[in-house]
Every structure is written in structure tokens, then in C-alpha cells.
Design an enzyme around this catalytic site. Structure first.
Site, PDB file in Angstrom:
ATOM      1  N   SER A  77       0.853  -1.184   0.000  1.00 33.59           N
ATOM      2  CA  SER A  77       0.000   0.000   0.000  1.00 33.59           C
ATOM      3  C   SER A  77       0.886   1.230   0.000  1.00 33.59           C
ATOM      4  CB  SER A  77      -0.910   0.002   1.236  1.00 33.59           C
ATOM      5  OG  SER A  77      -1.693   1.181   1.284  1.00 33.59           O
ATOM      6  N   SER A  78       0.814   2.029  -1.071  1.00 34.68           N
ATOM      7  CA  SER A  78       1.584   3.264  -1.170  1.00 34.68           C
ATOM      8  C   SER A  78       3.087   2.992  -1.007  1.00 34.68           C
ATOM      9  CB  SER A  78       1.072   4.259  -0.115  1.00 34.68           C
ATOM     10  OG  SER A  78       1.586   5.551  -0.339  1.00 34.68           O
ATOM     11  N   LEU A  79       3.755   3.681  -0.089  1.00 34.20           N
ATOM     12  CA  LEU A  79       5.189   3.480   0.123  1.00 34.20           C
ATOM     13  C   LEU A  79       5.523   2.036   0.464  1.00 34.20           C
ATOM     14  CD1 LEU A  79       8.082   4.652   0.554  1.00 34.20           C
ATOM     15  CD2 LEU A  79       7.415   5.082   2.926  1.00 34.20           C
TER      16      LEU A  79
END
Length: 322
Positions: free
Chosen positions: A96-98
Site C-alpha cells: 500500500s503506497s510506500l
């Protein structure tokens, strides 16, 4: 039917001072990887990440991107190796994201050293090019974003489950958004981030980061990677993958729905705070036989959580090889 194990890696906003300190003190695998990655970060960026994370008081907000970006990756990758050393082995990863950087490194798409270098470069690009901003998590149906005030003052950044979403906004708009939510009796939380991720407010950093990524090789992976930007599993990464995962909205609810359509899973949160394990519990269908497990949390139960996961892993291993 045996459940597939999914390692889940969270992004910005899940970090806090002292995260993983129990494991750093007690577990040689975790400590070895943290130290190895810290040495590399120091050579690249000129400062120690471990010192920043573990020397500071726990009560302060930890949102300085030149430290948080690398710290999240380091803790997640080291924790994944710690789990694998205890025979808790993923069948796939979810980013998720980073957290997509650690997910890709554990799945074998990218070497951990290259992933850390990319994380540091991305943080430098944000710091050099982007104005400060922030994100607010909102405990309400995502349809609330259709409200004219929210649409004018923010960008939809994530849909995590049916009553939880997040928005990104300029720094000047954060307090007015919170005031409106408070007036309406809607529960919210400002995230510990210093930029408006998943919005056009970070676009100025793309060119610097994309140029750097041309030097980073990507391999054929050992494991499928579930992408929360696409809401589905991938078998290869696009050239702009590591930019899209921090720029486009997070579709966590869709990603879990996609996995649940394939059968039973054991979701293990390999992020610093256990946030994704909580999201999964709310995102699972009522009839699901899947389970969700936190490992690290801010509440001092890291070693106990790890021991429970390890004790559960051994019967599974014997069953598979029996």
C-alpha cells in the site's frame, strides 16, 4: 483448504518513534537487517535512520520525510525477514503506497538495497520539489467525498473499507476540513505525513524520481504482488510502478475483495502499526474464513505477536509436508 499467506506492507502515516524497538533489542535477524540497511542509508543520505527512530522520545510526531520514508522501508523489510526466519513465509505480498517498495523487494522484483536507494531518492524529490501538505483519515462512507466542500478542498487519496477513506490536501486546507468534519460529528484523524501524497500536489517530484529509477533494475519476481493502486495482483511491474503507487489513489478495499474472490487467506501485517490488519478485518465479507494478524504495534506487544504467529506457522509447515 490451506490459506495463502499474504504479507501486507503499509505506507506513510503508519510510522512512529521506537517502532520495532523490542525486536531490534531481542531479535538478531531483525537487528542485522536494520543495521545493514542503516549503513547503506548513511552512505547515500549522510545520516543514520536507526539513531533518529530509536533515540527520540516516543511521544513526538514522526513526520520528517528524509527519515520516515527510509525508516518505514527498513522496518518492514527487516520484519519480513524476521518472519521468514521463523518459517512464516508469504505466498504473495501486498503493498500500500510506500509499502509497495518493501512488498516488491520481498517478492523479488527489486533488490532491497536498490529499493532503499529508490525510497531515499523519492523522499529527496518530495523535499526538493513539493509544498508541504497532509492527509486526513475519515471514518465514514466514502460517498461523503462527493460533498462539495471536500471535493473543492481535497483529493480522494484512499478507500480502505466501506466506512473508512482518506483525503489529501494543502497544508492550509487541513484545519478547515477538520473543522467541518468536527461540526458534522464525523470522526477523523490527521495522519503523520508532511506531504499531500496521492494527489497532484506531489507531481513536481515525478521527473527527478523517474530519472533515478531508470538506473534501478527490476527482475522477474518469485511471488505475486498485490497492488493497491490497481486493486489486483501483478506478475510484472510497469516502468512507472513505483511512482504510481504513491501518486494514484489507494484501492485497498478492492485489493482485498480481489483476493477474497480467490479463496481463504491469512493476512499478516508487516507494517509498523498493524493498521492494515485492522483494515482487513473491516473489509472482509461476513462469510469469509480468512484471518488478519498484526505484528508490530505501538502498544508493546511485538514479541508476543511474533511468538503467536511463529507457533501457528509450525503446525502449518508440518501439515504441508506431512
Amino acid at each position: 483448504m490451506t490459506a495463502n499467506t499474504v504479507f501486507m506492507f503499509s505506507g506513510q502515516g503508519s510510522q512512529y518513534y521506537q517502532m520495532g524497538k523490542q525486536l531490534f533489542d531481542a531479535d538478531p535477524v531483525f537487528r542485522s537487517w536494520m543495521t545493514r540497511l542503516d549503513d547503506l542509508a548513511c552512505r547515500i543520505a549522510g545520516h543514520r535512520i536507526i539513531e533518529a527512530v530509536y533515540a527520540a522520545p516516543k511521544s513526538e510526531v514522526f513526520d520528517a520525510i528524509d527519515y520516515t520514508h527510509a525508516a518505514i522501508f527498513m522496518v518492514e523489510y527487516a520484519l519480513a525477514q524476521c518472519l521468514i526466519a521463523r518459517a512464516i513465509v508469504p505466498d504473495m505480498t501486498l503493498g500500500s503506497s510506500l509499502g509497495s517498495f518493501a512488498a516488491a523487494a520481498v517478492a523479488g522484483y527489486i533488490e532491497p538495497e536498490d529499493a532503499l536507494a529508490a525510497v531515499l531518492e523519492q523522499a529527496a524529490a518530495f523535499a526538493a520539489s513539493c509544498e508541504r501538505g497532509g492527509m486526513i483519515a475519515i471514518l465514514a462512507d466514502p460517498s461523503l467525498y462527493e460533498d462539495d466542500f471536500l471535493r473543492r478542498h481535497s483529493t480522494l487519496a484512499a478507500i480502505n473499507f466501506s466506512t473508512h477513506f482518506a483525503v489529501s490536501a494543502a497544508h492550509a486546507d487541513l484545519a478547515p476540513i477538520e473543522a467541518v468534519l468536527r461540526q458534522r460529528g464525523i470522526t477523523y484523524q490527521r495522519l503523520a505525513v508532511s506531504y499531500a501524497f496521492h494527489s497532484a500536489r506531489i507531481d513536481l517530484a515525478e521527473e527527478q524520481f523517474a530519472w533515478f529509477m531508470k538506473s534501478i533494475p527490476c527482475a522477474s519476481a518469485r511471488l505475486p504482488l498485490v497492488c493497491c493502486e490497481r486493486g489486483a495482483a501483478l506478475k510484472q511491474l510497469s516502468d512507472d510502478y513505483f511512482w504510481r503507487v504513491v501518486r494514484q489513489p489507494i484501492r485497498f478495499r478492492e485489493a482485498i475483495a480481489s483476493l477474497e474472490g480467490q479463496g481463504r487467506h491469512r493476512y499478516i501485517d508487516v507494517g509498523p502499526s498493524g493498521t492494515l490488519a485492522t483494515f482487513v478485518k473491516y473489509a472482509l465479507p461476513d462469510a469469509s474464513a480468512s484471518t488478519a494478524h498484526a505484528t508490530l504495534t505501538p502498544y508493546g506487544q511485538d514479541l508476543n505477536n511474533l511468538a503467536r504467529l511463529a507457533s501457528d506457522a509450525h503446525p502449518r509447515k508440518m501439515e504441508q509436508h506431512g
